[in-house]
Design a protein around this motif. Structure first.
Motif, PDB file in Angstrom:
ATOM      1  N   TYR A 351       0.829  -1.205   0.000  1.00 40.46           N
ATOM      2  CA  TYR A 351       0.000   0.000   0.000  1.00 40.46           C
ATOM      3  C   TYR A 351       0.865   1.257   0.000  1.00 40.46           C
ATOM      4  O   TYR A 351       0.539   2.247  -0.664  1.00 40.46           O
ATOM      5  N   ALA A 352       1.968   1.207   0.730  1.00 36.20           N
ATOM      6  CA  ALA A 352       2.888   2.348   0.758  1.00 36.20           C
ATOM      7  C   ALA A 352       3.532   2.561  -0.607  1.00 36.20           C
ATOM      8  O   ALA A 352       3.553   3.681  -1.140  1.00 36.20           O
ATOM      9  N   VAL A 353       4.058   1.488  -1.198  1.00 38.21           N
ATOM     10  CA  VAL A 353       4.735   1.596  -2.500  1.00 38.21           C
ATOM     11  C   VAL A 353       3.794   2.166  -3.555  1.00 38.21           C
ATOM     12  O   VAL A 353       4.166   3.059  -4.331  1.00 38.21           O
ATOM     13  N   LEU A 354       2.571   1.687  -3.594  1.00 38.58           N
ATOM     14  CA  LEU A 354       1.625   2.133  -4.615  1.00 38.58           C
ATOM     15  C   LEU A 354       1.081   3.536  -4.352  1.00 38.58           C
ATOM     16  O   LEU A 354       0.344   4.080  -5.183  1.00 38.58           O
ATOM     17  N   HIS A 355       1.457   4.113  -3.208  1.00 36.18           N
ATOM     18  CA  HIS A 355       1.117   5.512  -2.928  1.00 36.18           C
ATOM     19  C   HIS A 355       2.323   6.428  -3.096  1.00 36.18           C
ATOM     20  O   HIS A 355       2.248   7.617  -2.758  1.00 36.18           O
ATOM     21  N   SER A 356       3.418   5.902  -3.615  1.00 32.82           N
ATOM     22  CA  SER A 356       4.610   6.719  -3.845  1.00 32.82           C
ATOM     23  C   SER A 356       4.443   7.541  -5.122  1.00 32.82           C
ATOM     24  O   SER A 356       4.331   6.980  -6.212  1.00 32.82           O
ATOM     25  N   PRO A 357       4.419   8.875  -5.035  1.00 32.27           N
ATOM     26  CA  PRO A 357       4.315   9.707  -6.245  1.00 32.27           C
ATOM     27  C   PRO A 357       5.463   9.444  -7.223  1.00 32.27           C
ATOM     28  O   PRO A 357       5.255   9.421  -8.437  1.00 32.27           O
ATOM     29  N   LYS A 358       6.672   9.232  -6.697  1.00 29.15           N
ATOM     30  CA  LYS A 358       7.824   8.967  -7.567  1.00 29.15           C
ATOM     31  C   LYS A 358       7.639   7.648  -8.318  1.00 29.15           C
ATOM     32  O   LYS A 358       7.917   7.561  -9.516  1.00 29.15           O
ATOM     33  N   TYR A 359       7.156   6.644  -7.623  1.00 26.44           N
ATOM     34  CA  TYR A 359       6.941   5.335  -8.255  1.00 26.44           C
ATOM     35  C   TYR A 359       5.860   5.429  -9.324  1.00 26.44           C
ATOM     36  O   TYR A 359       6.005   4.885 -10.432  1.00 26.44           O
ATOM     37  N   ARG A 360       4.782   6.143  -9.025  1.00 26.44           N
ATOM     38  CA  ARG A 360       3.692   6.309  -9.987  1.00 26.44           C
ATOM     39  C   ARG A 360       4.158   7.034 -11.247  1.00 26.44           C
ATOM     40  O   ARG A 360       3.750   6.697 -12.353  1.00 26.44           O
ATOM     41  N   GLU A 361       4.991   8.050 -11.064  1.00 26.55           N
ATOM     42  CA  GLU A 361       5.472   8.826 -12.203  1.00 26.55           C
ATOM     43  C   GLU A 361       6.488   8.048 -13.023  1.00 26.55           C
ATOM     44  O   GLU A 361       6.430   8.032 -14.260  1.00 26.55           O
ATOM     45  N   THR A 362       7.423   7.381 -12.341  1.00 23.05           N
ATOM     46  CA  THR A 362       8.478   6.641 -13.038  1.00 23.05           C
ATOM     47  C   THR A 362       7.911   5.521 -13.902  1.00 23.05           C
ATOM     48  O   THR A 362       8.358   5.295 -15.028  1.00 23.05           O
ATOM     49  N   TYR A 363       6.906   4.836 -13.388  1.00 15.11           N
ATOM     50  CA  TYR A 363       6.368   3.665 -14.093  1.00 15.11           C
ATOM     51  C   TYR A 363       4.946   3.900 -14.602  1.00 15.11           C
ATOM     52  O   TYR A 363       4.168   2.958 -14.730  1.00 15.11           O
ATOM     53  N   GLN A 387       5.179   0.972   8.181  1.00 16.29           N
ATOM     54  CA  GLN A 387       4.605   1.960   9.091  1.00 16.29           C
ATOM     55  C   GLN A 387       3.785   3.004   8.336  1.00 16.29           C
ATOM     56  O   GLN A 387       2.651   3.328   8.710  1.00 16.29           O
ATOM     57  N   LEU A 388       4.343   3.525   7.239  1.00 17.10           N
ATOM     58  CA  LEU A 388       3.631   4.538   6.458  1.00 17.10           C
ATOM     59  C   LEU A 388       2.405   3.942   5.773  1.00 17.10           C
ATOM     60  O   LEU A 388       1.341   4.577   5.732  1.00 17.10           O
ATOM     61  N   GLY A 389       2.546   2.729   5.249  1.00 16.92           N
ATOM     62  CA  GLY A 389       1.398   2.070   4.623  1.00 16.92           C
ATOM     63  C   GLY A 389       0.292   1.799   5.618  1.00 16.92           C
ATOM     64  O   GLY A 389      -0.898   1.937   5.308  1.00 16.92           O
ATOM     65  N   SER A 390       0.679   1.427   6.843  1.00 23.40           N
ATOM     66  CA  SER A 390      -0.294   1.181   7.905  1.00 23.40           C
ATOM     67  C   SER A 390      -1.061   2.444   8.245  1.00 23.40           C
ATOM     68  O   SER A 390      -2.284   2.423   8.442  1.00 23.40           O
ATOM     69  N   GLU A 391      -0.365   3.562   8.301  1.00 21.76           N
ATOM     70  CA  GLU A 391      -1.020   4.834   8.624  1.00 21.76           C
ATOM     71  C   GLU A 391      -2.010   5.229   7.538  1.00 21.76           C
ATOM     72  O   GLU A 391      -3.117   5.696   7.835  1.00 21.76           O
ATOM     73  N   ILE A 392      -1.620   5.032   6.267  1.00 23.62           N
ATOM     74  CA  ILE A 392      -2.544   5.368   5.173  1.00 23.62           C
ATOM     75  C   ILE A 392      -3.739   4.421   5.190  1.00 23.62           C
ATOM     76  O   ILE A 392      -4.883   4.835   4.958  1.00 23.62           O
ATOM     77  N   ARG A 393      -3.479   3.147   5.456  1.00 22.50           N
ATOM     78  CA  ARG A 393      -4.579   2.165   5.534  1.00 22.50           C
ATOM     79  C   ARG A 393      -5.615   2.587   6.572  1.00 22.50           C
ATOM     80  O   ARG A 393      -6.828   2.593   6.299  1.00 22.50           O
ATOM     81  N   LYS A 394      -5.151   2.940   7.758  1.00 23.90           N
ATOM     82  CA  LYS A 394      -6.081   3.323   8.824  1.00 23.90           C
ATOM     83  C   LYS A 394      -6.821   4.606   8.482  1.00 23.90           C
ATOM     84  O   LYS A 394      -8.008   4.756   8.809  1.00 23.90           O
ATOM     85  N   GLU A 514       0.247  14.101   2.897  1.00 22.96           N
ATOM     86  CA  GLU A 514       1.471  14.303   3.671  1.00 22.96           C
ATOM     87  C   GLU A 514       2.303  13.021   3.727  1.00 22.96           C
ATOM     88  O   GLU A 514       3.532  13.050   3.563  1.00 22.96           O
ATOM     89  N   LEU A 515       1.645  11.896   3.949  1.00 26.68           N
ATOM     90  CA  LEU A 515       2.360  10.622   4.074  1.00 26.68           C
ATOM     91  C   LEU A 515       2.937  10.173   2.739  1.00 26.68           C
ATOM     92  O   LEU A 515       4.004   9.543   2.697  1.00 26.68           O
ATOM     93  N   MET A 516       2.257  10.471   1.637  1.00 30.34           N
ATOM     94  CA  MET A 516       2.781  10.112   0.319  1.00 30.34           C
ATOM     95  C   MET A 516       4.129  10.782   0.069  1.00 30.34           C
ATOM     96  O   MET A 516       5.044  10.180  -0.520  1.00 30.34           O
TER      97      MET A 516
END
Length: 527
Positions: A351-363, A387-394, A514-516
Motif C-alpha cells: 500500500y505504501a509503494v503504490l502511494h509513492s508519487p515517484k513510483y507512480r510517475e516513473t512507471y 509503518q507509512l502504509g499502515s497509517e494510510i490504511r487506517k 502528507e504521508l505520500m
C-alpha cells in the motif's frame, strides 16, 4: 471533417506482398490537431507521400498503436505482479439492479426486500425498481425462488469512503462472486484495483476495503484482492484462514527479508487480552478512538450542554494492564520484527509503494496497462514503509481518527441541505461576498500557496471551514472524494453523522497527501 470533439482515426491499409511469413506489418502514424481551417489547409498541401509519418514500434506483448516511453522496463519487471502474488481475486459485485438491492438506510432496504419477496408487487414498484428480465439476467425467476432473510443484509463499500447496505443473496444478484467475496463475512482486508487505467491520467486506483465492494467502485470495472481466505478446519489443517498469497512469491519475499511470514491469530487487535476476548468491536484496528464508549452514545443523549464532551471519550486510552502494558507490547513487537512479519505487514508495504508519487510517475506507462508490479522489499526499508502504509490504511478506513484530530469545522447552523458544493479559498472570502456562492465559483485564479485552505459551501450560508485545497482536489481513481461525496447528496439533508464523516474524509485525504511525500523520502527501489 467531422463536427465532433472526439478524436477520429482514419486508417489506410497497403498490401505490398513483400512481408515475410509471421512478420508484423509496419505502422506509420500522424496526429492532426487544430482548427478546421488549419486542417483544410494541411490536407490541400499534403499527400500520403510527403506527410512526415511517425514510425510506431510494435512492442510485444501489448502491441500499442502508439509510441510509449518504456524506459525503466528492466527495473519494473523485477517486481512481483499483484495478480500473481494474490492467489484469488475477483471483480466487485454486480447486482444488476443497484437501486433495488442497495440503500443507505438498512431499515428501508429490508422493508423493500420483504415486500419484494413476500408480497405481490404493484406496477409502481415494478417500474421504479425495474423489475423485469434482461437478456443476461433472469430476475423474475430469481425472485420467485428466493425467500426473505434478514441475515442477508451486508455492508458494501460502494465507492471510496462510501459505505451502503446491500441485500446480498446469491440467488437474486446478477453476479455475487461469493466464492471469493464471502471471505469478507469475517475479519479481513482487501485491495481494490483496476486492471487498466480509465478516466485518470496517472495511477490512482488503489484503495483498501474490509467489506464487500461494488464492480464500479472506481466508476469502471474494479477488482478485489482479499488478504485472507477462510476455510473449514480439518485434522490436517486447523487454521481457520490462510494468507491469500502465492507460496513461491512469498518464499522469495521471505528470503529477501530474512524473515518468515507468520499470521497472528489476533490480527489487527493490538490491545488483545483474555478479558476482552470475543468482544466484537475490540481492537484498535477495528475500533477507532472516536468510538470509545459509543455503546452509550446516541443523538438522543447528545444535548447542547454535552456538546464537545465526546472528545474526552477518546482520551481514555491508558488504563493500566497487569501483563499487557504498552511497554511490554512494544518490546514484544520489536522482538517479533527481527524474525517475523505478518500478511498485514506485507499488505501495508504494498500500500505504501503504490502511494509513492515517484513510483507512480516513473512507471506510469506500465501502471496504465495492467495490474501493478511492486518491487521486492528490502530489509533496510521494509519496516519504515510498513509503518507509512499502515497509517494510510487506517486513514482510508477512517480508523483511529479522533474528534479532536479534526481541523475542519462546520460553524453555521441551518437546514444542512446540500445545494451546490463550492470550494472558496480563504483569501478570496470576505464579508461582502458571504452567501454569494455563485460568485465564489468564479474565483479560479488564486495564486498557488502551499497548504492553502478554504471553505466548502454546501449551500448559500453553510460551509465546512478550514478545508485544505489538496484534500478538495485529491483524486482516488477518477473521483475526487471530497467533491463527489457532497455532489452525491445534492438536495439531501446532512445528518450529524454525515457531517462528522465528511470531516474525517477531509482529514484522511490531507494526511494521505502528507504521508505520500514521506514515502518518497525512502529509497525502496532502483528508480
Amino acid at each position: 471533417m467531422f463536427d465532433i470533439m472526439q478524436g477520429v482515426s482514419i486508417n489506410l491499409f497497403v498490401k505490398t506482398n513483400q512481408k515475410k511469413k509471421g512478420e508484423l506489418g509496419k505502422l506509420y502514424q500522424y496526429d492532426l490537431q487544430g482548427k478546421r481551417s488549419f486542417k483544410y489547409d494541411f490536407l490541400k498541401e499534403k499527400t500520403v507521400k510527403n506527410i512526415e509519418w511517425n514510425n510506431l514500434q510494435n512492442v510485444e506483448p501489448n502491441l500499442f498503436f502508439a509510441n510509449k516511453d518504456f524506459e525503466g522496463a528492466e527495473s519494473y519487471d523485477k517486481g512481483f505482479k499483484i495478480d500473481e502474488l494474490f492467489l484469488k481475486f475477483i471483480s466487485g459485485i454486480q447486482t444488476g439492479r443497484d437501486k433495488l438491492f442497495i440503500d443507505d438506510n438498512k431499515d428501508i432496504l429490508l422493508k423493500r426486500m420483504k415486500f419484494l419477496l413476500e408480497q405481490d408487487v404493484d406496477s409502481k414498484f415494478i417500474n421504479e425498481f425495474n423489475i423485469k428480465d434482461s437478456s443476461s439476467y433472469n430476475l423474475i425467476d430469481r425472485i420467485k425462488s428466493a425467500n426473505f432473510n434478514e441475515d442477508k443484509l451486508r455492508i458494501i463499500e460502494y465507492k471510496p469512503f462510501e459505505k451502503k447496505f446491500i441485500y446480498y443473496d446469491e440467488k437474486l444478484l446478477k453476479r455475487s462472486f461469493s466464492s471469493v467475496l464471502a471471505n469478507y463475512f469475517k475479519d479481513n482486508y482487501g485491495l481494490s484495483l483496476m486492471r487498466t487505467q480509465v478516466n485518470t491520467v496517472n495511477f490512482q486506483t488503489i484503495f483498501l476495503n474490509k467489506s464487500l465492494t461494488d464492480i464500479n467502485f472506481y466508476g469502471f470495472q474494479s477488482y478485489n484482492f482479499p488478504l485472507y481466505l477462510y476455510q473449514e478446519r480439518t485434522a490436517f489443517d486447523e487454521r481457520e484462514r490462510i494468507p491469500n498469497f502465492n507460496p513461491k512469491i512469498l518464499a522469495e519475499i521471505e528470503a529477501k527479508l530474512g524473515m518468515k511470514c507468520v499470521d497472528d491469530e489476533n490480527f489487527g487487535k493490538e490491545n488483545f487480552s483474555k478479558e476482552n476476548f470475543g468482544k466484537e468491536n475490540f481492537g484498535k484496528e477495528n475500533f477507532g478512538k472516536e468510538n470509545f464508549g459509543k455503546e452509550n452514545f446516541s443523538k438522543e443523549n447528545f444535548g447542547k450542554e454535552n456538546f464537545g464532551k465526546v472528545l474526552n471519550f477518546a482520551e481514555v486510552e491508558n488504563t493500566p494492564e497487569v501483563e499487557n502494558t504498552p511497554e511490554a507490547k512494544n518490546a514484544s513487537k520489536a522482538e517479533s520484527k527481527k524474525t517475523n512479519f505478518s500478511p498485514l505487514h506485507l499488505l501495508d508495504y504494498i500500500y505504501a509503494v503504490l502511494h509513492s508519487p515517484k513510483y507512480r510517475e516513473t512507471y506510469k506507462e506500465f501502471l496504465k496497462i495492467d495490474f501493478p508490479r511492486v518491487p521486492f522489499p528490502q530489509k533496510e526499508t521494509f519496516w519504515d514503509l510498513v509503518q507509512l502504509g499502515s497509517e494510510i490504511r487506517k486513514l482510508h478506513l477512517l480508523e483511529e481518527i479522533s474528534n479532536k484530530d479534526l481541523q475542519t469545522k462546520y460553524p453555521i447552523a441551518g437546514n444542512n441541505v446540500v445545494a451546490k458544493p463550492t470550494f472558496v479559498t480563504t483569501e478570496n472570502f470576505s464579508k461582502e461576498n458571504f452567501g454569494k456562492v455563485s460568485n465564489f465559483a468564479e474565483v479560479k485564479n488564486a495564486p498557488e500557496v502551499e497548504n492553502l485552505t478554504g471553505k466548502v459551501f454546501i449551500n448559500e450560508t453553510q460551509y465546512f471551514d478550514n478545508v485544505p485545497e489538496t484534500a478538495w482536489n485529491f483524486y482516488i481513481g477518477g473521483y475526487q472524494p471530497a467533491q463527489k461525496w457532497l455532489k452525491d447528496r445534492k438536495e439531501r439533508e446532512l445528518s450529524y453523522e454525515d457531517i462528522l464523516h465528511y470531516q474525517k474524509i477531509i482529514y484522511a485525504l490531507t494526511k494521505t497527501d502528507e504521508l505520500m511525500k514521506k514515502i518518497d523520502d525512502i529509497c525502496f527501489t532502483e528508480v
